[in-house]
Design a protein around this motif. Structure first.
Motif, PDB file in Angstrom:
ATOM      1  N   ASP A 330       0.827  -1.184   0.000  1.00 44.78           N
ATOM      2  CA  ASP A 330       0.000   0.000   0.000  1.00 44.78           C
ATOM      3  C   ASP A 330       0.879   1.259   0.000  1.00 44.78           C
ATOM      4  O   ASP A 330       1.853   1.350   0.755  1.00 44.78           O
ATOM      5  N   GLY A 332       0.256   4.251   1.080  1.00 44.31           N
ATOM      6  CA  GLY A 332       0.238   4.947   2.359  1.00 44.31           C
ATOM      7  C   GLY A 332       1.171   4.310   3.365  1.00 44.31           C
ATOM      8  O   GLY A 332       1.862   5.002   4.119  1.00 44.31           O
ATOM      9  N   GLU A 333       1.201   2.966   3.380  1.00 47.01           N
ATOM     10  CA  GLU A 333       2.106   2.267   4.296  1.00 47.01           C
ATOM     11  C   GLU A 333       3.567   2.539   3.929  1.00 47.01           C
ATOM     12  O   GLU A 333       4.422   2.723   4.803  1.00 47.01           O
ATOM     13  N   SER A 336       4.484   6.067   4.957  1.00 46.14           N
ATOM     14  CA  SER A 336       4.497   6.135   6.417  1.00 46.14           C
ATOM     15  C   SER A 336       5.778   5.526   6.970  1.00 46.14           C
ATOM     16  O   SER A 336       6.404   6.079   7.888  1.00 46.14           O
ATOM     17  N   ARG A 390       2.171  -5.192   9.420  1.00 44.09           N
ATOM     18  CA  ARG A 390       1.261  -4.351   8.642  1.00 44.09           C
ATOM     19  C   ARG A 390       1.439  -4.459   7.136  1.00 44.09           C
ATOM     20  O   ARG A 390       0.542  -4.077   6.385  1.00 44.09           O
ATOM     21  N   THR A 391       2.582  -4.900   6.667  1.00 48.32           N
ATOM     22  CA  THR A 391       2.808  -4.959   5.228  1.00 48.32           C
ATOM     23  C   THR A 391       2.485  -6.347   4.705  1.00 48.32           C
ATOM     24  O   THR A 391       2.886  -7.352   5.297  1.00 48.32           O
ATOM     25  N   ALA A 587      -1.442   8.936   3.141  1.00 50.51           N
ATOM     26  CA  ALA A 587      -0.659   8.372   4.243  1.00 50.51           C
ATOM     27  C   ALA A 587      -1.113   8.864   5.612  1.00 50.51           C
ATOM     28  O   ALA A 587      -0.648   8.353   6.643  1.00 50.51           O
ATOM     29  N   LYS A 589      -3.740   8.574   7.500  1.00 45.46           N
ATOM     30  CA  LYS A 589      -4.326   7.621   8.447  1.00 45.46           C
ATOM     31  C   LYS A 589      -3.406   6.439   8.720  1.00 45.46           C
ATOM     32  O   LYS A 589      -3.632   5.694   9.674  1.00 45.46           O
ATOM     33  N   LYS A 590      -2.375   6.272   7.890  1.00 45.61           N
ATOM     34  CA  LYS A 590      -1.512   5.103   8.015  1.00 45.61           C
ATOM     35  C   LYS A 590      -0.310   5.340   8.926  1.00 45.61           C
ATOM     36  O   LYS A 590       0.277   4.391   9.446  1.00 45.61           O
TER      37      LYS A 590
END
Length: 617
Positions: A330, A332-333, A336, A390-391, A587, A589-590
């Motif tokens: 993602d 955003g991830e 981040s 998370r990834t 990003a 919210k991530k």
């Protein structure tokens, strides 16, 4: 700044202003490029003469320091012309285009007023320094002092030329705002003086904070507030401000700033950074979260070379992000994690913030370099654990051993560089300032001769960019030094010491409030201004209550880093989004879980001083 060339300004004035500023800019860029090369050659000659031939050049540091002030002031003038001075644009970006133009006009007007106030005192400063003789070269001190006068004069000229491109309505608004401020301060001088130290809130909280929020370059917000405070409430002459600027900018430790900036650019331009990342990707890229580990490892390695977080992210992200996207990560991830790794690497030597804090507090730069390494690794491990959870990337096959071996051999010359830099400092071959020249020479030989990816057409722009970024950093250090001096002279530091020394919990209460304060300061002021401004005030308190200086430095630098990369104000966050080519909203919210892990790990590091001091001699 480009937005200031508006159609409402007279065409002839716009044309003359633009052509004249471009001519001045080209001349300054040429001088700055020569000065950067001269600094590298002089310091490298000093290292070789002392270490190889055992014949120190007694004049090399003195000449390097003299030229350094010229480089800093010319670089600051180039930064003003290019609009490269640090400023907060979060608030102005939310306004209408018309109001943005008016605030851009104010962003030119404030430097113009500040520089106009200092030009006369700078001439007096040159005369005063003419009676001083340098110890090694026996040159008059006025040669150094002329750098202040020339730099202030060049910036004043550039600000005036920009003024000619303003629309008359925007110019009127800026003039009215500054004029009203001046009249109000003049009329209220007696009342402000009678307020005692409470007037510091007017000058250094409301005035500085308001100017920064309105997009005025931070250095000039600091400078104008300091000058206004001295003119309104004291009898201190303004040549003192010029002297504080000189003192803040000319510390030989800070000469490492332009040299490490240049080194970081060379590492990227020669392909050495890509070689490091390619080896890490071949080695661990196939495991779950592998590319996230590679990003963190790459940031640790590159941080040990460039010293600049923006340079670190620019060297690593473009190499990894395409493959990370291909594996389904993602966006955003990814951004981040990139931003969090920037905060993580703030203490990895040779961090520019470490160098700046050593210059203003007197803490040993070697001790800071030693103490900053392990906390950075601990934070990297914490982020790696979170990234694994998370990834979710598409599985890939393990790279054949032959590929790992080949990428290792290709990357080995690059991997040697951070080891070479740290070893040279630890073994006493070179100082923290000089070691960057060894790295530059190594890059020139290995990067150009082995990797053969360097485009010589990039050399001149790199030298100019080095001077520009360094000038912006050094001028803000000088302005913050002057502001910190004014706060100290007012007695504020003693009051702050009493307040923070009385915080419940002793050392732990002091560390806790320092962490909170620097997270907030880092999100507003960036790292170097916050450190230079508050370091001289807070380190004596830390010593007084028994907090180890190295430990305290590492804790507040990391706290500042978290603030710097925390939205909505943290400039580092938007830098990471720009480099990763991801919209900040994606990003937003991530990033909070990553910042949360950084904060929890920072509290652990603050509670256990051994992480920062365990390897000190």
């Amino acid at each position: 700044m480009a937005a200031l060339a508006q159609a409402t300004a007279p065409p002839a004035a716009r044309s003359f202003s633009f052509l004249a500023e471009r001519a001045v800019l080209r001349a300054m860029e040429a001088v700055a490029a020569v000065l950067v090369v001269a600094e590298v050659v002089i310091l490298l000659m000093g290292v070789v003469s002392r270490f190889v031939f055992d014949r120190p050049l007694v004049w090399s540091d003195e000449l390097a320091s003299l030229l350094f002030l010229w480089l800093a002031m010319v670089g600051a003038a180039i930064a003003l012309s290019r609009g490269a001075h640090m400023r907060l644009s979060t608030v102005t970006a939310m306004l209408s285009p018309a109001w943005r133009l008016r605030l851009d006009a104010l962003a030119v007007g404030v430097p113009l007023v500040f520089l106009a106030l200092l030009f006369g005192p700078a001439r007096d400063y040159v005369e005063d320094q003419g009676f001083i003789e340098t110890p090694a070269l026996s040159w008059p001190g006025s040669i150094r002092a002329y750098a202040m006068l020339a730099g202030i004069g060049l910036m004043l000229l550039i600000a005036a030329l920009k003024l000619l491109r303003l629309g008359w309505r925007d110019l009127l608004v800026a003039t009215a705002a500054l004029g009203t401020l001046g009249v109000v301060l003049w009329a209220a001088a007696s009342a402000l003086t009678a307020m005692g130290n409470w007037n510091l809130l007017i000058f250094f909280v409301l005035l500085v904070g308001g100017a920064v929020l309105l997009g005025v370059p931070i250095a000039f917000a600091f400078g104008l507030a300091t000058a206004a405070y001295l003119l309104t409430t004291t009898s201190t002459p303004l040549p003192v401000v010029v002297g504080r600027l000189d003192e803040g900018m000319s510390s030989l430790i800070l000469l490492a700033v332009p040299l490490f900036v240049l080194l970081g650019q060379l590492v990227d331009a020669t392909g050495m950074a890509r070689a490091m990342v390619a080896f890490l990707a071949a080695l661990i890229g196939h495991v779950r979260g592998g590319l996230s580990y590679v990003l963190l490892g790459g940031m640790l390695l590159v941080s040990g070379i460039s010293g600049s977080k923006a340079a670190d992210m620019a060297a690593v992200a473009p190499v990894l992000f395409p493959e990370m996207k291909r594996r389904g990560l993602d966006e955003g991830e990814m951004v981040s994690l990139l931003a969090a790794s920037g905060a993580m690497a703030e203490t990895i030597p040779p961090s520019l913030v470490l160098i700046a804090i050593a210059s203003v507090t007197g803490v040993s730069i070697s001790a800071l370099f030693t103490g900053g390494l392990l906390p950075g690794i601990v934070l990297a491990l914490a982020l790696a654990f979170l990234a694994r959870q998370r990834t979710h990337e598409a599985p890939t096959t393990r790279a054949p051993l032959a590929v790992v071996g080949r990428t290792f051999l290709v990357g080995l010359p690059a991997l040697v560089l951070p080891v070479l830099i740290r070893t040279a400092v630890v073994e006493g071959v070179a100082t923290a300032t000089e070691v960057s020249t060894i790295g530059i020479a190594y890059c020139a030989v290995v990067g150009v001769g082995v990797y053969r990816q360097f485009d010589w057409r990039r050399a001149y722009p790199m030298l100019v960019e080095t001077a520009t970024l360094s000038g912006a950093i050094l001028f803000i250090i000088g302005a913050a030094t002057g502001m910190a001096w004014a706060l100290t002279q007012s007695g504020f530091s003693q009051s702050l010491a009493r307040v923070m020394g009385s915080v419940p919990g002793g050392q732990w209460g002091f560390l806790a409030i320092s962490v909170l304060a620097f997270i907030v300061l880092g999100s507003v002021l960036e790292g170097i201004p916050a450190m230079v401004l508050f370091g001289p005030l807070l380190f004596p308190i830390a010593r007084q209550i028994g907090v180890n200086e190295v430990h305290y430095a590492i804790v507040i630098i990391l706290a500042m880093g978290i603030g710097l990369f925390a939205p909505p104000f943290g400039l580092g966050y938007y830098t990471a989004c720009t480099i990763g080519k991801v919209h900040p909203d994606i990003a937003l919210k991530k990033i909070w879980p990553y910042l949360g892990v950084l904060t929890l790990t920072l509290l652990l590091l603050a509670a256990v001083p051994w992480f920062s001091t365990g390897f000190l001699p």
